[in-house]
Each structure stands twice: as C-alpha cells, then as structure tokens.
Design a protein around this motif. Structure first.
Motif, PDB file in Angstrom:
ATOM      1  N   LYS A  38       0.405  -1.209   0.444  1.00  9.61           N
ATOM      2  CA  LYS A  38      -0.222   0.015  -0.055  1.00  9.61           C
ATOM      3  C   LYS A  38       1.031   1.118  -0.289  1.00  9.61           C
TER       4      LYS A  38
ATOM      5  N   LYS B 178      -8.635   4.347  -1.971  1.00 15.36           N
ATOM      6  CA  LYS B 178      -8.634   3.351  -2.633  1.00 15.36           C
ATOM      7  C   LYS B 178      -8.206   3.572  -4.152  1.00 15.36           C
TER       8      LYS B 178
ATOM      9  N   GLU C  16      -6.240  -6.758  -3.654  1.00 10.71           N
ATOM     10  CA  GLU C  16      -6.950  -6.037  -3.134  1.00 10.71           C
ATOM     11  C   GLU C  16      -7.764  -5.946  -1.632  1.00 10.71           C
TER      12      GLU C  16
ATOM     13  N   GLU D 205      -6.616  -3.142   1.592  1.00 13.10           N
ATOM     14  CA  GLU D 205      -7.447  -2.834   1.519  1.00 13.10           C
ATOM     15  C   GLU D 205      -8.201  -3.320   2.716  1.00 13.10           C
TER      16      GLU D 205
END
Length: 253
Positions: free
Chosen positions: A76, A159, A222, A226
């Motif tokens: 990230k 995101k 993802e 996230e």
C-alpha cells in the motif's frame, strides 16, 4: 513545535543524504552488493533521525509470512515513508519506481546501481514489456520485487485503481504475491511537510500462491490490502473512514 521538528528533520534528511552519497560515490565501481549495503545504512540512518527528531517509529507484523526466495511484495502507498521503508524492511529488493527518479544526479546513479526497476508511466506496452524483463532478471538473482500496486500515493482513506503491472508480474513470474498493508499516511501525509509522532504499523499478510486466475488474484490482493489497511488506520486513531472514490481523489489533485 511540529513545524520546527519537521524542518529539522528535512534539513538532516537532505543534508545527510547528500553528504553520505557524495562520500560513497566510489562504491559505484564496486559490485552491486556494496550499494545494497549503502541503501540499508542510508534508510537506517534516516529512520533513526526520524525517530529522534519527530518521534516517529515503526512496527512490522507478520514477517513469518514472507516466503523464502523470490516473491512480489505488493505494498500500500500512502506516504514518502513507504518508499524509504522498502529498503530497510526487506533484504535486497528490486524496487519498481518511476523512471524520473533515475534522472536525479547522484541519487539516481545509486538507484540504477542498486538494481531498481524504472518504468516509464507513459510508455504503455513497451514499458510493461521492460518491467517484465527486468523483473525476470531480479527473480533469477533470487531477489524480491517490490511494487506499489496503485502506482502512486493516495490520501488516507482512499483506494486508487490497482494497476495492470502487478497482475502482469504475477502471471509472468509465477512466484508468490505478498500483500502489505500500512498506515503511514496518518503520520507523514501525501506530499506533506508536517510529520506526526507515533508508530507506523506495517502488516505483512499471508502470501497469495502462484497460479491463481488473474482476476481472482487481483480481487484477493485488493481485499487483503484495503481491509487490513483500514483496520490499521483505525488502530492508529483514524476515526472517520470515508467512502473510497476515484472521482473524489481526482477532485483533490
């Protein structure tokens, strides 16, 4: 006081980095492992300075999830902190970064020598082909390939679209994909001068094994990054999660 600490840190960062790299210029003629050692020393010094001046430290969780041998480290990206952290958190990573960084005098020379993978973000098919070729070289050398799957830093709570390059690496290299979540943006914001004291939390998640369907892998990547990032943000004191929106991000640029 926060502004003064940030100013002192920046003076030490740029001044210390310039001095260290100038003194280390002779290492450019030595084998690449010397430059790898310099990268570890540089980031350790800068993080020590960050802890002493700003009071910002870090904690890494889940190191047991790092596979032995080559892997793709998908991290990230919220802060300039992340870019520095890669060189101190992992052993000899081949970091995927924007080509413009190679053009910086002295600093760019060391990035080239270290074996970073520079990509032209406007190069499309040719850039992707070169990314894969360079990643194959890194894999053959037994190095992990570190990449920010969103391609750029996003504000806390946002995101961005995950880029095709990370999926192409997974399909081509046939090595584990390691999702990595963090909450660095709480303390060192995107393009921010101010820095807060505290502890950046980095969570290395269980690796996604090679061989999965490309779409399923991307959906899992993802979801893992996230969901865990949001949990780390809340743990760090983030009180008001916002709806992720690419349109909202575009309006803030």
């Amino acid at each position: 006081m926060k502004a003064l600490r940030a100013l002192v840190y920046n003076i030490g960062f740029f001044g210390g980095s310039g001095l260290l790299m100038t003194l280390a210029l002779p290492l450019l003629v030595f084998p690449r492992r010397w430059t790898n050692g310099l990268a570890h020393l540089w980031t350790w010094l800068m993080f020590t300075w960050l802890r002493l001046v700003v009071g910002l430290d870090y904690e890494v969780r889940g190191r047991e999830n790092l596979p032995a041998g080559p892997a793709i480290l998908a991290m990230k990206h919220q802060s300039a902190w992340d870019t520095l952290a890669i060189f101190v958190l992992f052993d000899d990573p081949a970091v995927v970064l924007k080509r413009e960084l190679w053009l910086i005098p002295v600093f760019g020379w060391f990035l080239r020598k270290h074996g970073t993978i520079a990509i032209d973000r406007d190069g499309k098919a040719a850039a992707l082909k070169k990314l894969l070729a360079d990643a194959e070289v890194a894999k053959a050398a037994g190095r992990p390939i570190a990449i920010f799957p969103e391609g750029t830093r996003g504000p806390v709570g946002t995101k961005l679209p995950y880029q095709a390059g990370v999926a192409a690496l997974y399909t081509q290299l046939k090595v584990p994909m390691v999702p990595i979540a963090l909450n660095s943006g709480l303390y060192w914001g995107r393009r921010a001068f101010m820095k807060r004291s505290g502890t950046v939390l980095v969570q290395i998640l269980p690796a996604i094994p090679p061989g999965l369907d490309r779409r399923k892998m991307m959906a899992r990547l993802e979801q893992d990054i996230e969901t865990t990032t949001n949990a780390l943000l809340v743990e760090g004191g983030w009180e008001k999660p916002v709806e992720n929106s690419v349109d909202q991000l575009a309006s803030n640029r």
